[in-house]
Design a protein around this motif. Structure first.
Motif, mmCIF file in Angstrom:
data_model
loop_
_atom_site.group_PDB
_atom_site.id
_atom_site.type_symbol
_atom_site.label_atom_id
_atom_site.label_comp_id
_atom_site.label_asym_id
_atom_site.label_seq_id
_atom_site.Cartn_x
_atom_site.Cartn_y
_atom_site.Cartn_z
ATOM 1 N N ARG A 74 16.284 -39.415 16.239
ATOM 2 C CA ARG A 74 17.515 -40.229 16.223
ATOM 3 C C ARG A 74 17.167 -41.698 15.957
ATOM 4 O O ARG A 74 17.926 -42.419 15.306
ATOM 5 C CB ARG A 74 18.290 -40.067 17.528
ATOM 6 C CG ARG A 74 18.934 -38.687 17.666
ATOM 7 C CD ARG A 74 20.221 -38.739 18.499
ATOM 8 N NE ARG A 74 20.732 -37.409 18.804
ATOM 9 C CZ ARG A 74 21.524 -36.702 17.991
ATOM 10 N NH1 ARG A 74 21.876 -37.193 16.808
ATOM 11 N NH2 ARG A 74 21.948 -35.507 18.354
ATOM 12 N N SER A 75 16.026 -42.135 16.440
ATOM 13 C CA SER A 75 15.635 -43.525 16.188
ATOM 14 C C SER A 75 15.352 -43.728 14.694
ATOM 15 O O SER A 75 15.656 -44.780 14.135
ATOM 16 C CB SER A 75 14.409 -43.908 17.025
ATOM 17 O OG SER A 75 13.229 -43.331 16.498
ATOM 18 N N GLU A 76 14.783 -42.716 14.047
ATOM 19 C CA GLU A 76 14.538 -42.841 12.604
ATOM 20 C C GLU A 76 15.862 -42.890 11.845
ATOM 21 O O GLU A 76 16.038 -43.701 10.923
ATOM 22 C CB GLU A 76 13.686 -41.662 12.112
ATOM 23 C CG GLU A 76 12.252 -41.715 12.641
ATOM 24 C CD GLU A 76 11.410 -40.492 12.277
ATOM 25 O OE1 GLU A 76 11.875 -39.627 11.503
ATOM 26 O OE2 GLU A 76 10.278 -40.400 12.780
ATOM 27 N N ALA A 77 16.802 -42.033 12.250
ATOM 28 C CA ALA A 77 18.115 -42.028 11.577
ATOM 29 C C ALA A 77 18.753 -43.412 11.701
ATOM 30 O O ALA A 77 19.276 -43.962 10.715
ATOM 31 C CB ALA A 77 19.013 -40.949 12.181
ATOM 32 N N ALA A 78 18.674 -44.004 12.889
ATOM 33 C CA ALA A 78 19.289 -45.323 13.096
ATOM 34 C C ALA A 78 18.548 -46.396 12.297
ATOM 35 O O ALA A 78 19.172 -47.255 11.652
ATOM 36 C CB ALA A 78 19.279 -45.670 14.585
ATOM 37 N N ALA A 79 17.224 -46.335 12.293
ATOM 38 C CA ALA A 79 16.444 -47.366 11.594
ATOM 39 C C ALA A 79 16.729 -47.352 10.091
ATOM 40 O O ALA A 79 16.878 -48.410 9.472
ATOM 41 C CB ALA A 79 14.950 -47.159 11.855
ATOM 42 N N PHE A 80 16.823 -46.169 9.519
ATOM 43 C CA PHE A 80 17.046 -46.121 8.064
ATOM 44 C C PHE A 80 18.503 -46.408 7.701
ATOM 45 O O PHE A 80 18.775 -46.924 6.611
ATOM 46 C CB PHE A 80 16.566 -44.790 7.477
ATOM 47 C CG PHE A 80 15.065 -44.681 7.484
ATOM 48 C CD1 PHE A 80 14.296 -45.612 6.796
ATOM 49 C CD2 PHE A 80 14.407 -43.683 8.206
ATOM 50 C CE1 PHE A 80 12.904 -45.549 6.811
ATOM 51 C CE2 PHE A 80 13.028 -43.609 8.228
ATOM 52 C CZ PHE A 80 12.273 -44.542 7.534
ATOM 53 N N ALA A 81 19.429 -46.089 8.619
ATOM 54 C CA ALA A 81 20.847 -46.384 8.344
ATOM 55 C C ALA A 81 21.053 -47.894 8.217
ATOM 56 O O ALA A 81 21.959 -48.358 7.524
ATOM 57 C CB ALA A 81 21.731 -45.810 9.454
#
Ligand code: GLU
Ligand code: MG
Length: 457
Positions: free
Chosen positions: A435-442
């Motif tokens: 989820r942290s990766e999804a947020a970082a790339f968003a």
């Protein structure tokens, strides 16, 4: 009379360990990398020197628990029990020792993460796969598997306008084109030799669809070995390129407007010497259908593990031959599960799971596939109709797989079978990391996402 102090007997190392020690000496290996794959899908590790190896084979190398809370951007996530306090050991499996032809003087061993007392750790991915294999064995089954990876070969160059580095493909050769064999020849020959030296049996090679895209497959193996092989494969593809001043990336979509890189997962289930995915498998022909039923039922959640990165979902789209619909069909290359027609006498009937790529942690991916398939077998799940058309030509008829990592993670969280299989520590860490990766790339643009994935995978 008091006992005399016991005279310590010299400990006889087990033969596998002795062989490794002899080989490091003979092969001039100075550093032995103990490798594992983390929740971000990144392959990491520490190396022991030859002089400490005998001891480290036994104790492992100390490691912080927090590394299993690290994402693919090297951003540490807050996960209970995976903070600054706590210690595990990276403990290598002696049967996996291989010298690395692309890194002369170094060897590698695939490793478990264990507690300091040597017992299994609840967040170790390789242990997750071993446990899944044991579960299958408990019901009399063995799984053979092979990853079928594609990758992009080129050079990593600075962006003239100051953005992140870009992957510039090696060539613009056409798909399967003779010319493509030549442009990549020096690299592919080195790659084949390097893989064979490590005991990976190369099956086929061809230049693929996109610029610089290559596909080179290795022979199937028992599930744990197949996942270990895929770690070595990923390391070797990139390592050989680096030594030739090139850059290879197995990222699912390193070039946004070009074909994606899959790592289709080929599977066959066996009882003793019978392949149960063979149509005529001694009265157990239905097992294959149930196994497929299990894969399809869990597929939305499964993709969170088999297509593990934000970048995965650029690839997992219709008309990309990546299997974006949760259907099965004989030799259907748009179905998530393709029932493959066997190739000649030595070819084994097998399934091909297409929503799978090399940004996944192969141990988690394959372990979760086992849990999904086994659930199907236990519950005798009907896989539904075999689809013999491109499912995208029948709008609304067939279920589409998640179109983003976030959607896939939501499906995983809502899947009690896979959540229970992962266990609370692994599940909470995996979800937090992803989820942290999804947020970082968003929060960033596409060039940043492409760069980070071609760097990590
Ligand atoms: N490149 C496609 C993928 O991303 C697969 C093409 C093929 O069938 O080989 O899965
Ligand atoms: Mg291909």
């Amino acid at each position: 009379m008091r006992d005399r102090p016991a005279v310590a007997k010299p400990v006889q190392p087990d033969p596998a360990v002795r062989r490794i020690l002899e080989r490091t000496e003979l092969e001039g290996v100075e550093l032995i990398r103990f490798l594992y794959a983390d929740h971000g899908g990144v392959i990491r590790g520490k190396a022991a020197s030859r002089s400490r190896l005998a001891e480290r084979l036994n104790t492992g190398i100390g490691h912080t628990v927090a590394m299993m809370a690290m994402n693919m951007l090297d951003q540490l996530q807050e996960v209970e029990h995976l903070g600054p306090v706590g210690e595990v050991r990276i403990v290598p499996d002696p049967s996996t020792y291989v010298p690395l032809p692309h890194a002369p003087g170094a060897a590698a061993m695939l490793s478990d993460l264990r507690l300091p007392d040597g017992s299994p750790w609840a967040a170790c991915p390789r242990t997750f796969l071993k446990d899944a294999i044991a579960l299958l064995a408990g019901e009399g089954y063995t799984l053979l598997a092979a990853f079928e990876p594609e990758f992009t070969l080129g050079r990593r160059l600075p962006d003239p306008s100051g953005g992140p580095d870009r992957l510039v493909p090696l060539d613009d050769s056409l798909c399967y084109a003779g010319h493509g064999f030549d442009t990549a020849h020096d690299y592919t020959i080195k790659l084949v030799r390097a893989l064979e030296t490590q005991g990976l049996r190369v099956e086929h090679y061809h230049p693929e669809l996109g610029p610089g895209q290559q596909e080179l497959t290795v022979r199937h193996a028992p599930a744990l070995r197949a996942a270990d092989n895929h770690v070595l494969y990923r390391e070797t593809v990139r390592g050989v390129a680096l030594r030739m001043s090139m850059w290879a990336s197995l990222a699912p979509k390193p070039l946004a407007d070009q074909a994606g890189n899959g790592a289709h997962l080929h599977l066959s289930l066996w009882r003793e010497s019978r392949n149960l995915f063979d149509g005529d498998s001694g009265g157990e022909g239905a097992v294959r259908d149930w196994f497929v039923g299990g894969l399809l039922a869990h597929l939305p959640a499964l993709t969170a593990l088999t297509c593990g990165s934000v970048n995965s979902f650029r690839r997992l789209a219709p008309r990309m031959w990546a299997g974006a619909y949760a259907v099965h069909g004989p030799d259907n290359r748009e179905a998530a599960v393709r029932i493959c027609s066997p190739l000649g006498e030595s070819g084994e009937p097998n399934l091909e799971l297409k929503p799978s790529d090399s940004s996944a942690n192969p141990y988690l991916a394959l372990g979760a596939v086992i849990h999904a398939g086994l659930d199907g077998v236990r519950r005798r799940l009907d896989p539904g109709e075999a689809v013999d058309v491109d499912p995208d030509t029948r709008p609304g008829r067939y279920p589409r797989l998640p179109s983003s990592l976030t959607e896939a993670l939501d499906a995983l969280e809502a899947d009690p079978v896979l959540m229970e299989a992962l266990g609370p520590l692994r599940a909470s860490a995996y979800l937090a990391v992803k989820r942290s990766e999804a947020a970082a790339f968003a929060a960033r643009d596409a060039s940043y996402e492409l760069f980070q994935h071609m760097r990590a995978f």
